[in-house]
Design an enzyme around this catalytic site. Structure first.
Site, PDB file in Angstrom:
ATOM      1  N   GLU A 363       0.830  -1.220   0.000  1.00  0.00           N
ATOM      2  CA  GLU A 363       0.000   0.000   0.000  1.00  0.00           C
ATOM      3  C   GLU A 363       0.861   1.265   0.000  1.00  0.00           C
ATOM      4  OE1 GLU A 363      -3.754  -0.066   1.809  1.00  0.00           O
ATOM      5  OE2 GLU A 363      -3.916  -2.240   1.686  1.00  0.00           O
TER       6      GLU A 363
HETATM    7  N1  CAA Z   1      -4.191  11.025  -2.806  1.00  0.00           N
HETATM    8  C1  CAA Z   1      -4.900  11.561  -3.821  1.00  0.00           C
HETATM    9  N2  CAA Z   1      -4.396  11.768  -5.040  1.00  0.00           N
HETATM   10  C2  CAA Z   1      -3.105  11.428  -5.234  1.00  0.00           C
HETATM   11  C3  CAA Z   1      -2.306  10.877  -4.232  1.00  0.00           C
HETATM   12  C4  CAA Z   1      -2.896  10.666  -2.972  1.00  0.00           C
HETATM   13  N3  CAA Z   1      -2.214  10.135  -1.959  1.00  0.00           N
HETATM   14  N4  CAA Z   1      -1.075  10.626  -4.734  1.00  0.00           N
HETATM   15  C5  CAA Z   1      -1.097  11.036  -6.019  1.00  0.00           C
HETATM   16  N5  CAA Z   1      -2.328  11.508  -6.303  1.00  0.00           N
HETATM   17  C6  CAA Z   1      -2.785  12.073  -7.579  1.00  0.00           C
HETATM   18  C7  CAA Z   1      -2.034  13.348  -7.954  1.00  0.00           C
HETATM   19  O1  CAA Z   1      -2.613  14.475  -7.326  1.00  0.00           O
HETATM   20  C8  CAA Z   1      -2.202  13.358  -9.453  1.00  0.00           C
HETATM   21  O2  CAA Z   1      -3.493  13.780  -9.766  1.00  0.00           O
HETATM   22  P1  CAA Z   1      -3.748  14.905 -10.923  1.00  0.00           P
HETATM   23  O3  CAA Z   1      -3.051  14.432 -12.144  1.00  0.00           O
HETATM   24  O4  CAA Z   1      -5.230  14.958 -11.039  1.00  0.00           O
HETATM   25  O5  CAA Z   1      -3.144  16.173 -10.408  1.00  0.00           O
HETATM   26  C9  CAA Z   1      -2.153  11.877  -9.804  1.00  0.00           C
HETATM   27  O6  CAA Z   1      -2.460  11.162  -8.611  1.00  0.00           O
HETATM   28  C10 CAA Z   1      -0.804  11.416 -10.318  1.00  0.00           C
HETATM   29  O7  CAA Z   1       0.142  11.812  -9.366  1.00  0.00           O
HETATM   30  P2  CAA Z   1       1.557  12.382  -9.805  1.00  0.00           P
HETATM   31  O8  CAA Z   1       1.395  13.338 -10.938  1.00  0.00           O
HETATM   32  O9  CAA Z   1       2.214  12.879  -8.560  1.00  0.00           O
HETATM   33  O10 CAA Z   1       2.237  11.051 -10.392  1.00  0.00           O
HETATM   34  P3  CAA Z   1       3.570  10.322  -9.988  1.00  0.00           P
HETATM   35  O11 CAA Z   1       3.705   9.184 -10.928  1.00  0.00           O
HETATM   36  O12 CAA Z   1       4.709  11.289  -9.876  1.00  0.00           O
HETATM   37  O13 CAA Z   1       3.275   9.798  -8.489  1.00  0.00           O
HETATM   38  C11 CAA Z   1       2.481   8.076  -6.987  1.00  0.00           C
HETATM   39  C12 CAA Z   1       2.219   8.879  -8.251  1.00  0.00           C
HETATM   40  C13 CAA Z   1       2.159   8.933  -5.772  1.00  0.00           C
HETATM   41  C14 CAA Z   1       3.926   7.621  -6.917  1.00  0.00           C
HETATM   42  C15 CAA Z   1       1.515   6.865  -7.102  1.00  0.00           C
HETATM   43  O14 CAA Z   1       1.823   6.117  -8.246  1.00  0.00           O
HETATM   44  C16 CAA Z   1       1.565   5.947  -5.882  1.00  0.00           C
HETATM   45  O15 CAA Z   1       0.907   6.215  -4.881  1.00  0.00           O
HETATM   46  N6  CAA Z   1       2.308   4.834  -6.000  1.00  0.00           N
HETATM   47  C17 CAA Z   1       2.257   3.773  -4.965  1.00  0.00           C
HETATM   48  C18 CAA Z   1       1.242   2.739  -5.357  1.00  0.00           C
HETATM   49  C19 CAA Z   1       0.787   1.923  -4.202  1.00  0.00           C
HETATM   50  O16 CAA Z   1       0.577   2.402  -3.089  1.00  0.00           O
HETATM   51  N7  CAA Z   1       0.559   0.654  -4.471  1.00  0.00           N
HETATM   52  C20 CAA Z   1       0.006  -0.235  -3.491  1.00  0.00           C
HETATM   53  C21 CAA Z   1      -0.589  -1.427  -4.180  1.00  0.00           C
HETATM   54  S1  CAA Z   1      -2.083  -1.955  -3.455  1.00  0.00           S
HETATM   55  C22 CAA Z   1      -1.679  -3.034  -2.230  1.00  0.00           C
HETATM   56  O17 CAA Z   1      -0.556  -3.129  -1.791  1.00  0.00           O
HETATM   57  C23 CAA Z   1      -2.848  -3.738  -1.657  1.00  0.00           C
HETATM   58  C24 CAA Z   1      -2.580  -5.030  -1.014  1.00  0.00           C
HETATM   59  O18 CAA Z   1      -2.834  -6.074  -1.588  1.00  0.00           O
HETATM   60  C25 CAA Z   1      -2.182  -5.072   0.417  1.00  0.00           C
END
Ligand code: CAA
Length: 387
Positions: A363
């Site tokens: 996550e």
């Molecule tokens: N809350 C709301 N919106 C968010 C956010 C958050 N925490 N983080 C990013 N966003 C939004 C941004 O505001 C942006 O939106 P807009 O384009 O509308 O402005 C969009 O998402 C894309 O964000 P970025 O432009 O910042 O893109 P990025 O590629 O630089 O970063 C990231 C994105 C934050 C790294 C995202 O890819 C991320 O959170 N990665 C981690 C993924 C993750 O947590 N995976 C877990 C897998 S599920 C799991 O583990 C479940 C299980 O089985 C236990």
């Protein structure tokens, strides 16, 4: 400011504690060793109402607040983190996601089965080449008019085999980047859904983590959650809540390890007195208690903000980041307090040490939590302290 729990919250905490100690603890070492899925235990969690705690009772849920959910997660995670991750995914990623963003028809069709735990759900975002970099989705959902044609591979999927429903993130409009991604509800018995082998993991060994393949799966349009292209925002918003659940899991691991260390240090004697009468151990316990309490404050506060309807993304990221680090540190310390006994399965702390590691990874890794927090700071969407 109020630091006390309500009577209802205390009752949930007590029920979860009793359930974990009486139902989960007896078989937890064997299930972990054999990687045996806790089928009967998950059924009992459903009967206790632990699988859809926050969902509206109108859809079969418990209608409780996030604090109650966190309290239950903490108690169950002191004992069995395979059970608590199953619980966390169903509650925060699947039920909450559908309740918050799904249509009424989706709620009637799916939530009414998922919230009481008659069905289990999985959340399918990660891919072999899109883990932290989640916008780089390779799974495709081709728009075919009245349905999507789903193709691709997801991995590290919790509840991979045991679930009846997957929420799958897939790219429909590659030219739009992450704004072209859709979130689709997929039933696991549909043609083309292939469940890979169960992963053999360091920790949370009895939970079922699988790779899933989708080969030309026909997904009706009405199974899309939210508007066309909403899927990535859906995933991020849902993960903000999910991170509170994993933070609570990490807190439970740390607190469980601390409690075991305290109990052992009272019983074990060395150099003519209980080892907790030696400053080397007493100071260790003091450090452990302080860190566990600090993690608890962050986790409860993130849940409290969510319950108040306030922005909680930074608070959830901070809670997960800190609690998972505390879980790692305190499980190492708990093994040390136990000495050689800590290194064997019978004393439970070695399992908690192995389970702790994943809380820094799933996550959103610790590094991703720091990204979320720092970007909010730099954006001026500052994390607002309440005091
Ligand atoms: N809350 C709301 N919106 C968010 C956010 C958050 N925490 N983080 C990013 N966003 C939004 C941004 O505001 C942006 O939106 P807009 O384009 O509308 O402005 C969009 O998402 C894309 O964000 P970025 O432009 O910042 O893109 P990025 O590629 O630089 O970063 C990231 C994105 C934050 C790294 C995202 O890819 C991320 O959170 N990665 C981690 C993924 C993750 O947590 N995976 C877990 C897998 S599920 C799991 O583990 C479940 C299980 O089985 C236990």
């Amino acid at each position: 400011m109020q630091f006390s729990l309500t009577e209802e919250q205390l009752a949930v905490q007590e029920a979860a504690r009793e359930f974990a100690q009486q139902v989960l603890k007896p078989g937890v070492i064997e299930r972990d060793t054999k990687m045996e899925y806790p089928k009967a235990e998950v059924r009992q969690m459903a009967e206790m109402g632990f699988l859809g705690m926050m969902t509206d009772p109108a859809y079969g849920g418990g209608g409780m607040d996030t604090i109650s959910y966190v309290l239950a997660m903490e108690e169950i995670s002191k004992i069995d983190n395979s059970c608590s991750v199953i619980m966390s995914v169903n509650n925060s990623l699947v039920c909450w996601g559908i309740e918050e963003y799904g249509t009424e028809a989706q709620k009637q069709k799916y939530l009414t089965k998922l919230a009481p735990g008659d069905w289990l759900g999985a959340f399918c975002l990660s891919e072999p080449e899109a883990g932290s970099d989640a916008t780089s989705q390779r799974t495709t959902a081709e728009d075919k008019g009245d349905h999507y044609l789903l193709n691709g591979t997801k991995n590290w999927i919790t509840n991979g085999r045991s679930s009846n429903v997957h929420i799958v993130m897939a790219q429909t409009h590659p030219e739009l980047g992450h704004k072209g991604i859709n979130a689709l509800i997929v039933e696991t018995d549909w043609d083309g859904v292939v469940i890979g082998a169960k992963e053999d993991k360091l920790g949370i060994r009895s939970s079922d983590t699988h790779t899933i393949m989708y080969n030309d799966v026909v997904v009706p349009k009405e199974n899309r959650v939210g508007a066309d292209g909403f899927g990535f925002t859906f995933a991020m918003e849902v993960l903000n809540g999910g991170r509170i659940g994993i933070a609570a899991q990490a807190l439970g691991i740390a607190a469980g390890a601390y409690e075991l260390a305290v109990a052992y240090s009272q019983e074990r004697e060395a150099f003519g007195k209980p080892i907790n009468k030696h400053q080397a151990i007493a100071f260790k316990l003091a450090d452990m208690a302080t860190e566990v309490e600090a993690a608890r404050m962050l986790v409860y506060r993130a849940a409290w903000l969510k319950d108040k309807g306030e922005r909680f993304d930074s608070a959830a990221a901070m809670a997960k980041l800190y609690a998972s680090e505390v879980a790692m540190r305190q499980t190492v310390e708990a093994v040390q307090v136990h000495g050689g006994y800590g290194f064997v399965k019978e004393y439970h702390v070695e399992r908690l040490l192995r389970d702790a590691k994943i809380t820094q990874i799933y996550e959103g890794t610790s590094e991703i939590q720091k990204l979320v927090i720092s970007r909010n700071i730099l954006k001026g969407a500052l994390y607002q302290p309440v005091m």
